[in-house]
Design a protein around this motif. Structure first.
Motif, PDB file in Angstrom:
ATOM      1  N   GLY A 145      65.350  59.097  61.283  1.00  0.00           N
ATOM      2  CA  GLY A 145      65.251  59.663  62.624  1.00  0.00           C
ATOM      3  C   GLY A 145      64.727  58.694  63.672  1.00  0.00           C
ATOM      4  N   LEU A 146      64.278  57.513  63.276  1.00  0.00           N
ATOM      5  CA  LEU A 146      63.799  56.523  64.245  1.00  0.00           C
ATOM      6  C   LEU A 146      64.989  55.848  64.914  1.00  0.00           C
ATOM      7  N   VAL A 147      64.847  55.528  66.178  1.00  0.00           N
ATOM      8  CA  VAL A 147      65.930  54.934  66.958  1.00  0.00           C
ATOM      9  C   VAL A 147      65.737  53.424  67.047  1.00  0.00           C
ATOM     10  N   ARG A 148      66.629  52.683  66.436  1.00  0.00           N
ATOM     11  CA  ARG A 148      66.680  51.226  66.486  1.00  0.00           C
ATOM     12  C   ARG A 148      65.409  50.550  65.969  1.00  0.00           C
ATOM     13  N   ALA A 149      64.619  51.231  65.183  1.00  0.00           N
ATOM     14  CA  ALA A 149      63.443  50.599  64.576  1.00  0.00           C
ATOM     15  C   ALA A 149      63.912  49.569  63.546  1.00  0.00           C
ATOM     16  N   GLU A 150      63.180  48.474  63.410  1.00  0.00           N
ATOM     17  CA  GLU A 150      63.574  47.437  62.464  1.00  0.00           C
ATOM     18  C   GLU A 150      63.398  47.897  61.016  1.00  0.00           C
ATOM     19  N   PHE A 151      62.354  48.697  60.766  1.00  0.00           N
ATOM     20  CA  PHE A 151      62.067  49.147  59.423  1.00  0.00           C
ATOM     21  C   PHE A 151      62.169  50.670  59.355  1.00  0.00           C
ATOM     22  N   ALA A 152      62.112  51.211  58.164  1.00  0.00           N
ATOM     23  CA  ALA A 152      62.270  52.662  58.010  1.00  0.00           C
ATOM     24  C   ALA A 152      61.059  53.416  58.531  1.00  0.00           C
ATOM     25  N   TRP A 153      59.981  52.711  58.892  1.00  0.00           N
ATOM     26  CA  TRP A 153      58.739  53.333  59.350  1.00  0.00           C
ATOM     27  C   TRP A 153      58.309  52.858  60.728  1.00  0.00           C
ATOM     28  N   GLY A 154      59.056  51.921  61.331  1.00  0.00           N
ATOM     29  CA  GLY A 154      58.695  51.407  62.643  1.00  0.00           C
ATOM     30  C   GLY A 154      59.128  49.969  62.805  1.00  0.00           C
ATOM     31  N   ASP A 155      58.439  49.214  63.660  1.00  0.00           N
ATOM     32  CA  ASP A 155      58.845  47.835  63.957  1.00  0.00           C
ATOM     33  C   ASP A 155      57.933  46.788  63.348  1.00  0.00           C
ATOM     34  N   GLU A 156      56.955  47.190  62.551  1.00  0.00           N
ATOM     35  CA  GLU A 156      56.046  46.255  61.903  1.00  0.00           C
ATOM     36  C   GLU A 156      56.195  46.384  60.400  1.00  0.00           C
ATOM     37  N   GLY A 184      72.918  65.280  60.185  1.00  0.00           N
ATOM     38  CA  GLY A 184      73.921  64.395  60.751  1.00  0.00           C
ATOM     39  C   GLY A 184      73.745  64.216  62.245  1.00  0.00           C
ATOM     40  N   GLY A 185      74.620  63.435  62.835  1.00  0.00           N
ATOM     41  CA  GLY A 185      74.543  63.175  64.262  1.00  0.00           C
ATOM     42  C   GLY A 185      74.913  61.739  64.568  1.00  0.00           C
ATOM     43  N   THR A 186      74.705  61.359  65.813  1.00  0.00           N
ATOM     44  CA  THR A 186      75.026  60.009  66.273  1.00  0.00           C
ATOM     45  C   THR A 186      73.776  59.133  66.228  1.00  0.00           C
ATOM     46  N   PHE A 187      73.923  57.901  65.760  1.00  0.00           N
ATOM     47  CA  PHE A 187      72.782  56.991  65.702  1.00  0.00           C
ATOM     48  C   PHE A 187      73.249  55.558  65.946  1.00  0.00           C
ATOM     49  N   SER A 188      72.295  54.664  66.211  1.00  0.00           N
ATOM     50  CA  SER A 188      72.581  53.249  66.431  1.00  0.00           C
ATOM     51  C   SER A 188      72.547  52.531  65.096  1.00  0.00           C
ATOM     52  N   MET A 189      73.695  52.035  64.676  1.00  0.00           N
ATOM     53  CA  MET A 189      73.828  51.370  63.378  1.00  0.00           C
ATOM     54  C   MET A 189      73.859  49.864  63.576  1.00  0.00           C
ATOM     55  N   GLY A 190      73.220  49.134  62.668  1.00  0.00           N
ATOM     56  CA  GLY A 190      73.249  47.683  62.730  1.00  0.00           C
ATOM     57  C   GLY A 190      72.033  47.086  63.405  1.00  0.00           C
ATOM     58  N   SER A 191      72.006  45.761  63.449  1.00  0.00           N
ATOM     59  CA  SER A 191      70.911  45.016  64.064  1.00  0.00           C
ATOM     60  C   SER A 191      71.459  43.691  64.575  1.00  0.00           C
ATOM     61  N   GLU A 192      70.810  43.145  65.592  1.00  0.00           N
ATOM     62  CA  GLU A 192      71.220  41.848  66.130  1.00  0.00           C
ATOM     63  C   GLU A 192      70.072  40.841  66.102  1.00  0.00           C
TER      64      GLU A 192
END
Length: 329
Positions: free
Chosen positions: A173-184, A25-33
């Motif tokens: 555990g990724l921070v604000r990545a678009e996908f579950a594995w990164g940004d690509e 658990g912990g704090t994370f950035s939820m959502g996307s714009e």
């Protein structure tokens, strides 16, 4: 509690957590714009520790539940015409929605072009009455309504995740990545999830090797050791559908970070575009094998979809969690 009872309880806990991962658990950035308006705004959210299934519930898992309980799913029960005014008599039979690839390009605002109500479609016959789950034992169970997922979770001594818990788990555990594995989406051309490659709904190149669902754990796990958080099947959550709210300001101007947020209220989850249809909607997460770059780019942790609780389909499944804390209220 006696020693024998304690031993039995520990055994139950061990079995309940089998095939699960503990997240701290912990704090994370939820959502996307960057994609769809219902995902915004990006906001800080905190979740408490919980255990989560490593993979979606499979046909093998669900069959064990049905054999133990005699449970009958929503799609196996004929709809009551009283609940569906105007229902054609020939449709008042057990069945469910099945995806059918179109022969060519169609109007993308008319989902009836590729979805059809198939009599006899259910979890044992996911693509229609002539299909079966033979050979698909390790594929995610589909044709699951929300009440079916909830019934399985209760039988297993588990719960369905909130949207926040699910998204926290999917991000790995990724921070604000678009996908579950990164940004690509496909780094180096590598397929990291089961989604539609090509022009939906008629041309699937199947670069990932699968036309429909794939066996769980086919693709690499995310940073939390979880499989199929993206693609393959949409997954039910416990939250009623609602639009995210901006973070509230504390008295001295700092933002209050919500802890273990729960989304929406049942009476506010109905589709405003269909005021005569009073079917509440829950949040689905993760996208499915039908999500495509040209349509429904929802193969991402932040993606979300409102699904009527009475609408199982051939691309909706679920997974369960076990919370370590007791919720208040």
């Amino acid at each position: 509690m006696s020693g024998i009872a304690q031993e039995q309880n520990v055994h139950f806990e061990d079995m309940r957590h089998k095939g699960m991962r503990r997240l701290s658990g912990g704090t994370f950035s939820m959502g996307s714009e960057r994609f769809y308006p219902e995902e915004a705004p990006v906001r800080q959210v905190r979740v408490d520790p919980f255990w989560i299934d490593e993979a979606p519930v499979t046909n093998r898992d669900f069959q064990r539940f049905v054999e133990a309980t005699g449970y009958v799913t929503f799609a196996e029960i004929a709809p009551d015409p009283k609940d569906y005014p105007g229902l054609l008599p020939e449709l008042a039979q057990p069945g469910s929605l099945v995806f059918r690839r179109t022969r060519g390009p169609v109007a993308m605002d008319d989902f009836s072009q590729w979805w059809s109500f198939e009599l006899g479609a259910d979890w044992r016959h996911p693509w229609g009455p002539e299909s079966s789950i033979e050979g698909l034992e390790d594929h995610p169970v589909v044709q699951i309504a929300w009440q079916d997922a909830e019934a399985y979770a209760q039988w297993a001594g588990k719960q369905l995740p909130t949207e926040a818990e699910w998204e926290y788990a999917a991000r790995g555990g990724l921070v604000r990545a678009e996908f579950a594995w990164g940004d690509e989406l496909a780094p180096g051309g590598q397929m990291l999830a089961n989604y539609w490659q090509g022009n939906f709904p008629y041309a699937n190149q199947m670069l990932d090797g699968w036309e429909r669902t794939s066996p769980v754990r086919t693709y690499p796990a995310n940073g939390h050791g979880l499989f199929d958080m993206i693609g393959n099947v949409w997954e039910w959550t416990v939250d009623w559908w609602s639009l995210p709210s901006p973070m509230k300001k504390a008295s001295k101007g700092a933002c209050c970070i919500p802890a273990n947020p729960r989304g929406g209220k049942e009476r506010e989850s109905y589709d405003p575009c269909s005021p005569d249809v009073r079917i509440a909607r829950k949040v689905l997460k993760g996208g499915s094998h039908l999500c495509a770059p040209n349509y429904c780019q929802r193969y991402r942790p932040a993606a979300r979809h409102p699904q009527p609780v009475d609408s199982p389909t051939s691309h909706i499944g679920f997974r369960c969690i076990v919370r370590e804390t007791v919720e208040k209220g």
